[in-house]
Each structure stands twice: as structure tokens, then as C-alpha cells.
Design a protein around this motif. Structure first.
Motif, short mmCIF file in Angstrom:
data_model
loop_
_atom_site.label_atom_id
_atom_site.label_comp_id
_atom_site.label_asym_id
_atom_site.label_seq_id
_atom_site.Cartn_x
_atom_site.Cartn_y
_atom_site.Cartn_z
N GLN A 285 -27.82 -14.87 20.45
CA GLN A 285 -28.38 -14.12 19.32
C GLN A 285 -28.39 -14.96 18.06
OE1 GLN A 285 -26.20 -10.96 17.48
NE2 GLN A 285 -27.93 -10.49 16.18
N GLY B 262 -25.96 -9.79 9.83
CA GLY B 262 -25.23 -9.32 11.01
C GLY B 262 -24.65 -10.43 11.87
N ARG B 263 -25.48 -11.40 12.23
CA ARG B 263 -25.01 -12.40 13.20
C ARG B 263 -24.02 -13.40 12.62
NH1 ARG B 263 -30.20 -12.80 11.80
NH2 ARG B 263 -31.04 -14.75 10.99
N PRO C 16 -28.02 2.17 17.06
CA PRO C 16 -26.76 2.71 16.55
C PRO C 16 -26.92 4.05 15.85
CG PRO C 16 -27.44 0.77 15.28
CD PRO C 16 -28.36 0.88 16.45
N PHE D 52 -19.62 -3.22 5.00
CA PHE D 52 -20.30 -4.37 5.62
C PHE D 52 -20.64 -5.28 4.45
CE2 PHE D 52 -23.01 -5.19 9.51
CZ PHE D 52 -23.42 -6.45 9.13
N GLU E 243 -32.13 -15.74 16.85
CA GLU E 243 -32.61 -15.00 15.68
C GLU E 243 -32.67 -15.90 14.44
OE1 GLU E 243 -30.28 -11.45 14.87
OE2 GLU E 243 -32.08 -10.22 14.82
N VAL F 32 -25.18 -2.76 17.18
CA VAL F 32 -26.08 -3.58 18.02
C VAL F 32 -26.24 -4.96 17.39
CG1 VAL F 32 -28.27 -2.85 16.90
CG2 VAL F 32 -28.26 -3.46 19.33
N GLY F 33 -26.55 -5.93 18.21
CA GLY F 33 -26.80 -7.28 17.72
C GLY F 33 -25.60 -7.83 16.96
N GLY F 34 -25.86 -8.31 15.75
CA GLY F 34 -24.79 -8.89 14.95
C GLY F 34 -23.68 -7.91 14.64
N SER F 35 -23.95 -6.63 14.81
CA SER F 35 -22.93 -5.64 14.51
C SER F 35 -21.99 -5.35 15.66
CB SER F 35 -23.58 -4.33 14.04
OG SER F 35 -24.19 -4.54 12.79
N GLN G 49 -34.88 -12.62 9.62
CA GLN G 49 -35.32 -12.26 10.97
C GLN G 49 -36.53 -11.36 10.89
OE1 GLN G 49 -31.83 -11.61 10.20
NE2 GLN G 49 -32.41 -9.66 9.29
N ALA H 25 -23.28 -0.28 11.10
CA ALA H 25 -24.73 -0.29 10.93
C ALA H 25 -25.02 -0.72 9.50
CB ALA H 25 -25.30 1.10 11.20
N LYS H 26 -25.47 -1.97 9.36
CA LYS H 26 -25.61 -2.52 8.01
C LYS H 26 -26.50 -1.64 7.14
CE LYS H 26 -26.19 -6.59 5.31
NZ LYS H 26 -26.41 -7.99 5.17
N ASN H 27 -27.72 -1.42 7.59
CA ASN H 27 -28.65 -0.64 6.77
C ASN H 27 -28.73 0.82 7.19
OD1 ASN H 27 -29.37 -2.98 5.32
ND2 ASN H 27 -30.54 -3.62 7.13
N THR I 6 -31.32 1.16 11.90
CA THR I 6 -31.59 0.68 13.26
C THR I 6 -31.47 1.84 14.25
OG1 THR I 6 -30.63 -1.40 12.56
CG2 THR I 6 -30.99 -1.13 14.91
#
Ligand code: PA5
Length: 409
Positions: free
Chosen positions: A261, A183-184, A129, A177, A265, A69-72, A393, A121-123, A126
Motif C-alpha cells: 500500500q 493514512g499510510r 469503515p 488522527f 499509493e 481500511v488502508g493506512g488506517s 492519492q 477513519a481520517k475523514n 470512506t
């Protein structure tokens, strides 16, 4: 790629020079978030691994589910939506919604397909995802044994995260990652590269576009990124606090969402920021066009224009129908679309809307590389001009806190 301005203008010289200074000073101001400044470093040496995995997937599968999602997911989605998947896997985007209906549709689309999956999914905290990965993992495990799953799934997250552990436990390829990239700003990392390569698109040309823009940005202030950042910030004190990205090529809609985004953001904080919106023309001229022409003078309009759209679609002869469109006979739609674009630019800029026009030669991987790098560089210095931190963010955490409270996390 070229950049021109039309309509109300300001002397951008001093502010463009300021952008150059702010750019050079970024490493003094921020630590651990600037891994994207160098496209080659951003790939962290994973280009070959990405190509091999994409080629392997293309040899036996037909559909890639990208969970993120988002930057991902936005950068890859921008490229793939515009350029298509003719030479690669069909892409299904998941992990970007909480709608039960959407998720059901995704599962329906996968029926009867040979599916592979890239989870980004970076962390790995979220909700979208994380929850979709669980559903899709269960769905795939119902169809493929552990050995098949191992080659069908790639996980991308922070090294040391639970997602990393899951990759080890399940024997999945783990493509990290990069830690120093939010992300963005991940367009040139594995986050962007693997889905683009799996779609059968040319990641070398894409990276080359980014690298060429990177050297332009690093070699003096007269580059599209700094001029654009200077323009939007020079206009802001005159009340132009909303910017709309527009294009007469609707296939840029996902690029516009990526741009929205990135700037939303990065800039919307501390009560500051230029509100990013987008419209796709000529369709939206029949709705929002009235507002742009006649509404309050607070809109900046940024066009993404194409020199060669690759089209060849003449209006056919028809001497019998008397439909009133004979004046178009033999004209190509490229010509007609250009005429609409030129007319819109003239009407809006003469009507007091400051307009910026980015012109790319073609809609291809190289153009996306150029655009992504230029916008990321512009966003970083634009945020600095505004006086905000373009790399955090904190604001998005507020809704998450109350949502997690409701869900009992
Ligand atoms: O730019 C950002 O940092 C965010 O938009 C993230 O990319 C987005 O929230 C997804 O984060 P994650 O990959 O940790 O799920």
C-alpha cells in the motif's frame, strides 16, 4: 537491521547521496504531510493515554474490533499478525471490505465475546469503515448500555470531523488522527499504537525501533532507507519496473501488504512507479517461483530475512518408514528454511534478478519499528527520485466518484 544487494547491480553512490539531499529538502517541498518524520512528534503525546486505554480494555474485554481500511489499519495489522495476541485482546479487523459474507463472519466471531472497538477513519467519508461502524455500533448498542459503550469505544479521526462530534455526543474517548500525516504514514501514531498495545505488544520497543532508524536516516546517507531507495530507482531504467517483497517467514504477509500500500499509493501516478507485489516463500516458490526464475527480466526481489526466528523444531528420527526424508533427521526447520532462502537468493540473483535483503535480528516489535520507518523514509525519497508526489492519492478518487454516483451519495 542490515541491507545487502545481490545479482545485477549498479553504482549506488551518487543516487544515495541524492536521496540524502531529497530527504533534507522534503520540508521545503511539502507542507502539512510530514508529521511522521519524527516518531515522537507523530505520537502527539498520546502514548500514555494509549497504554492506559489498552490496559483498561485488557482488564475486562477479550476482543477488540478495529474498524479501518488502508493506512488506517495496515501498520497495526502487520505487527499483530506477525507477533500474535497471546498477552492481549484478540483482534478482529473490520471496515476493510464491502463483502456481506465477511461482515456476517465478523458478527459471528463476536458472538459471546466481551467486545471493545477502535474506529479509525481520517475523514470519516470512506465507505468501508463508515458503513461497518454503523453496523457494529448497532450491534454493540444492542448489547451494552450507553455507559458501557462509553468505555468500550474509542474513535480516531480528524479533529472537528463528524466522527469527533459523535465521540463527544456519546462520551467516547477521542484520540485524534494527526492532521499532518496521511493514512499510510501513520505507523507511529495512535492509529498504529492503540491496536498494537491492546494486543498486549510492547509499543515502547516498537517506537524505539522507529526512533533508532529515524536517527540513522537523519545522520548521513549510509542507511538502509536511502540505499534501498537508490537501488530500486537505479534498476528502473534497465526495465526493472516490478518489485516483489518476499519472505520465508509467512507471518510477514501483512507487513508485505502494508509495504504494497505504501509504495503503490505513493508512487503509482503520472504514468510512473514501480509496481509493488509480494509473495510468501517457500510456498509461493511452487507457483510464482517459475515466473521469477524464468519470466521476463523486469522483477526486483526484496527479501525480509530473520537472523533468529525463535524456532526450535527438529525433524524427528524415523528409521522404519523409509519415506525418503532421512537426510533431514535431526536438522532444525530453522536450518532447513535458511537453506531454502540461501538457495533461492542464489538461483534468482544468478538468474538475473536484482535482489535486496533486509535482515532483522528477530521478529519483534523493535524490528517492526525499524522496518516501518526505513520503508516510509525510503518511499518518500523514492517518490521524489521518480518525480511524483509521494503523499497524495488522487487516483483512488476516480473509482469512488462513480461508486458514489451508483449508490446515490
Ligand atoms: O494512505 C491513505 O491516505 C489511504 O490509504 C487511507 O489511509 C485510507 O483510504 C483510509 O482513509 P480514511 O482513514 O480516511 O478512511
Amino acid at each position: 537491521m542490515k541491507l545487502h544487494f545481490h545479482g545485477p547491480a549498479a553504482d549506488l553512490h551518487a543516487m544515495t547521496a541524492q536521496c540524502s539531499t531529497l530527504w533534507r529538502k522534503l520540508p521545503e517541498c511539502y507542507e502539512g504531510v510530514l508529521g511522521w518524520l519524527d516518531c515522537t512528534a507523530a505520537t502527539e503525546g498520546y502514548v500514555q493515554a494509549v497504554k492506559e486505554k489498552a490496559a483498561q480494555w485488557r482488564s475486562f474485554a477479550d476482543t477488540l474490533v478495529v474498524v479501518g481500511v488502508g493506512g488506517s489499519n495496515q501498520a497495526a495489522r502487520g505487527v499483530i499478525d506477525a507477533l500474535g495476541t497471546e498477552n492481549g485482546l484478540e483482534i478482529v479487523w473490520a471496515g476493510n471490505t464491502l463483502s456481506a459474507w465477511e461482515l456476517q463472519k465478523i458478527l459471528e466471531r463476536l458472538k459471546g465475546k466481551s467486545v471493545v472497538m477502535h474506529v479509525i477513519a481520517k475523514n470519516f467519508e470512506t465507505l468501508e469503515p463508515g458503513s461497518h461502524y454503523r453496523v457494529l455500533r448497532n450491534w454493540m448498542e444492542g448489547r451494552y448500555d450507553a455507559r458501557e459503550m462509553a468505555r468500550r469505544v474509542v474513535l480516531t479521526g480528524t479533529e472537528g470531523s463528524r466522527l469527533h462530534e459523535m465521540a463527544k455526543e456519546r462520551g467516547h474517548l477521542f484520540l485524534p488522527f494527526p492532521k499532518p500525516i496521511g493514512g499510510r504514514y501513520t505507523a507511529f501514531t495512535v492509529v498504529g499504537l492503540l491496536p498494537i498495545a491492546a494486543a498486549g505488544l510492547d509499543i515502547d520497543r516498537y517506537l524505539q525501533g522507529g526512533l533508532d532508524m529515524q536517527s540513522l536516516v537523519n545522520n548521513g546517507e549510509d542507511n538502509p532507507a536511502f540505499r534501498y531507495a537508490a537501488w530500486r530507482n537505479a534498476m528502473l531504467p534497465n526495465g526493472f519496473d516490478t518489485e516483489m517483497l518476499v519472505s520465508f517467514e509467512p507471518r510477514f504477509e501483512r507487513l508485505a501488504r502494508w509495504w504494497r500500500q505504501l509504495f503503490g499509493e505513493s508512487e503509482g501516478k503520472d504514468g510512473k512507479g514501480i509496481f509493488p507485489a509480494y509473495s510468501m516463500y517457500s510456498e509461493d516458490l511452487h507457483s510464482i517461483g517459475q515466473y521469477v526464475q524464468g519470466g521476463p527480466r523486469r522483477l526486483l526481489e526484496t527479501f525480509i530475512s530473520v537472523q533468529d526466528d525463535g524456532g526450535n523444531m527438529p525433524v524427528p528420527l524415523d528409521r522404519t518408514s523409509r519415506d525418503g526424508f532421512d537426510y533431514l533427521e535431526g536438522r532444525d526447520f530453522t536450518f532447513i528454511n535458511r537453506a531454502a532462502e540461501a538457495a533461492t537468493l542464489k538461483a534468482h540473483s544468478e538468474g538475473g534478478v536484482p535482489c535486496a535483503v533486509f535482515t532483522v535480528d528477530k521478529v519483534d516489535e523493535y524490528a517492526f519499528g525499524q522496518l516501518y520507518y526505513a520503508f516510509m523514509a525510503a518511499c518518500a525519497v523514492s517518490g521524489r527520485l521518480l518525480g511524483v508526489n509521494p503523499f497524495d492519492q488522487e487516483g483512488v478518487e476516480a473509482y469512488k466518484r462513480s461508486m458514489f454516483a451508483i449508490l446515490g451519495k
